[in-house]
Design an enzyme around this catalytic site. Structure first.
Site, PDB file in Angstrom:
ATOM      1  N   ASP A 297       0.825  -1.215   0.000  1.00 44.51           N
ATOM      2  CA  ASP A 297       0.000   0.000   0.000  1.00 44.51           C
ATOM      3  C   ASP A 297       0.856   1.261   0.000  1.00 44.51           C
ATOM      4  O   ASP A 297       0.423   2.313  -0.459  1.00 44.51           O
ATOM      5  CB  ASP A 297      -0.943   0.013   1.212  1.00 44.51           C
ATOM      6  N   TYR A 380      -9.913  -0.708   2.898  1.00 46.16           N
ATOM      7  CA  TYR A 380      -9.354  -0.656   4.248  1.00 46.16           C
ATOM      8  C   TYR A 380      -9.002   0.756   4.684  1.00 46.16           C
ATOM      9  O   TYR A 380      -8.609   1.578   3.870  1.00 46.16           O
ATOM     10  CB  TYR A 380      -8.062  -1.491   4.284  1.00 46.16           C
TER      11      TYR A 380
HETATM   12 CO    CO Z   1      -7.233  -7.316   7.727  1.00 45.25          CO
END
Ligand code: CO
Length: 632
Positions: A297, A380
């Site tokens: 990320d 997320y």
């Molecule tokens: Co997770």
């Protein structure tokens, strides 16, 4: 709040105006056109020497390090240019591939949604309207299909259905259908259309207007009638005896610089630069929709790009001070992120207490200073929280929330690497692995690192009653000796000391790095992700500081064959005894999804502490005044 307007410090992030100037000058100087994409534009951080010798009155040339992607020649260019437009360097990086850029993602999704094969395959799955489909662009974090592996930059597109306008799309994964898109040409080069599994239909509502969330407590107000106890000078924070500089990068997001603590009358340096240099999420499910989801990320997306604008009373509570950030878009526009970084104080329970034998009580409340930011990367959320305490402790905590990734599979099937959350809706097992880059300078640059373990001798002369134990300190002299794992059974921790500066007992002053909740990678080291993220197989690495060594999986993890970063640099096995050293601490969570992680996962935490260990002559907490006369 006292906030003075001051001229920029060499470490202040580039502001929107400076970024604009940099883009303008770079375009002119190097004749850049629409094929040159701005992958990253970050502050070109001056060397430690420059920063340590800098005085308020000094003029410094603010400069940017630009990473360009020349989509015409498939080349990465690294350039340095001052905000005034003076070129400092411009070089091609052979073999490097740009991270995924937002404009490329948009183009890829558009192409995939317009692809006749995709439209037909969606119809076969009962979806008539491609606008109902949410696609994401992910790096191929595993083997690239053989006939496509010719060096092109490729992404694949996991897909979900959003059956109604505000539905939680992650409740409805589309199985066995992905486009593979060439990021540079924007062309769909392959459509994978394998097994058709019915799209799970149990909704996963979480919006207040869908759930009617009505569990309420009475109001909790944080009131600081005299205002917060910290002050800001530009990006410098003064709080209690601490002072530090907040920083921000497009790649790493929130960064902390130049951390000092005032011990009696002396300002003492603890850290030069603290950052979370990588975040990688290996997936442990071999099913079609999951096994490639091994994204970096930070290195493949640029975490700072996804920084949230925070909301008072929601993200942050109390007397909050925000800092704004700005990033450059791939086509050279500037995106401002108001309220990107949150700063506030928190009550932290008791700092210390003792009731004397005569009944006299002394108790102190503890407070901590918090600097934080939150990013959203697809499904997320990651919150990065740095805490500074009144006993000299620094803590980092990552807060993980958002929605678990989902795949569809047959209801009740034997699918051993995922949790079935709802009928046919599966959440693959995965790990979130972070790597902190800690350039600590304990009372100066020349430091050494020791491993400290507790152990017992067998019963005998050295252990007459069987209960004795001692500690053993092992000094790391070379980089390879320092590549270590945690060991809770021996209470293992690592101590960074300055041999030149002795405390009141004539021991070197130091801080210790204390592991917290963490994990160890399950992916095999010989797997694609194991090779690319080889740093994750050790919890600790120590390197000799080098400004060019910033990211543990290397500068360009996208489609890198592996071995870059820490494994490569430490082949030299440099001396790390009494040197300017950097500690790399790897930590994270092994996420076996629970039904309670659905539909939005309650915050999970992982992090570590840096605690003074022989740095102060006694507890700095002793000097903290009682919060009320009745506390003593
Ligand atoms: Co997770």
């Amino acid at each position: 709040m006292t906030s003075k307007n001051v001229s920029p410090h060499p470490l202040d992030p580039l502001n929107a105006h400076e970024l604009k100037e940099v883009v303008k000058h770079a375009r002119y100087l190097w004749k850049l056109d629409h094929r040159h994409l701005f992958a990253m534009v970050q502050l070109h951080e001056p060397s430690k020497e420059v920063i340590n010798n800098w005085k308020n009155s000094d003029q410094i040339e603010r400069a940017a390090k630009i990473t360009l992607w020349n989509s015409a020649t498939s080349t990465v260019i690294e350039a340095v240019i001052t905000v005034e437009g003076k070129a400092i360097s411009f070089k091609e990086i052979p073999g490097a591939k740009s991270p995924i850029l937002s404009t490329e993602s948009e183009k890829a999704i558009k192409a995939a949604k317009a692809d006749k094969r995709i439209i037909a395959a969606l119809k076969d799955r009962g979806i008539e309207d491609p606008n109902q489909v949410h696609m994401e662009t992910w790096p191929i974090g595993a083997q690239i299909p053989k006939d496509l592996d010719d060096g092109r930059r490729l992404i694949w597109t996991p897909m979900w259905q959003r059956p109604t306008e505000f539905a939680n799309l992650y409740a409805h994964p589309i199985n066995g259908l992905h486009a593979i898109v060439d990021l540079d040409s924007g062309e769909v080069v392959f459509v994978e259309n394998t097994e058709i599994i019915p799209i799970p239909q149990t909704p996963g509502p979480y919006r207040e207007n869908q759930t009617g969330a009505n569990i309420k407590l009475k109001d909790l107000a944080i009131v600081q009638s005299e205002g917060p106890s910290f002050s800001l000078e530009g990006w410098k924070v003064n709080w209690e005896r601490w002072n530090l500089r907040v920083g921000f990068c497009q790649r790493e997001g929130l960064v902390i610089h130049d951390v000092k603590f005032k011990d009696q009358d002396k300002e003492r340096k603890i850290a030069h630069r603290l950052s979370i240099a990588e975040l990688v999420i290996p997936y442990g499910d071999p099913s079609q929709g999951a096994y490639r989801k091994n994204a970096f990320d930070t290195g493949e997306f640029g975490l700072g790009n996804y920084t949230n604008s925070l909301t008072l009373g929601c993200d942050c509570l109390g007397e909050i001070v925000y800092l704004d950030a700005a990033v450059t878009t791939p086509d050279g526009l500037i995106k401002e992120i108001p309220n990107a970084i949150c700063m506030h104080e928190e009550d932290n329970g008791i700092l210390w207490k003792h009731v004397d034998a005569d009944g006299h009580t002394e108790v102190r409340r503890g407070r901590r200073f918090v600097v934080s930011s939150i990013v959203t990367v697809n499904n997320y959320e990651y919150g990065y929280f740095w805490y500074f305490y009144q006993d000299g402790t620094i803590e980092f905590e990552a807060k993980l929330t958002g929605i678990v990734l989902t795949v569809a599979d047959a209801i009740g099937k034997d699918h051993p690497s995922a949790t079935e959350l709802e009928p046919g809706l599966w959440a693959p097992y995965h790990q979130h692995i972070l790597c902190a880059r800690l350039d600590l300078d304990i009372d100066g640059e020349k430091n050494s690192v020791l491993e400290v373990e507790s152990f017992a001798y067998p019963q005998g002369e050295k252990n007459p009653y069987g209960g004795a134990y001692e500690t053993r300190e092992t000094l790391f002299t070379k980089e390879k000796e320092s590549q270590r794992l945690i060991d809770p059974f021996s209470g293992r921790y690592w101590k960074i000391v300055n041999e030149q500066v002795k405390n009141h007992m004539d021991h070197p002053v130091g801080y210790k790095l204390i592991p917290g909740h963490t994990t160890f990678p399950l992916a095999l080291p010989e797997s694609t992700i194991g090779k690319k993220a080889a740093f994750m197989y050790k919890h600790l690495w120590v390197t000799k500081n080098n400004d060019l060594e910033k990211y543990p999986a290397g500068d360009y993890p996208f489609q890198h064959p592996g071995g870059a970063g820490l494994p490569e640099w430490t082949k030299a096995n440099r001396n790390i005894e009494n040197e300017d050293v950097v500690l790399w601490y790897v930590f994270g969570t092994n996420h076996i999804p629970r039904s309670e992680d659905w539909p939005v996962m309650p915050v999970e935490r992982t992090g570590f502490h840096l605690k003074p260990s022989g740095f102060f002559a006694r507890s700095p907490g002793i000097d903290v005044a009682p919060s009320k006369p009745s506390c003593h």
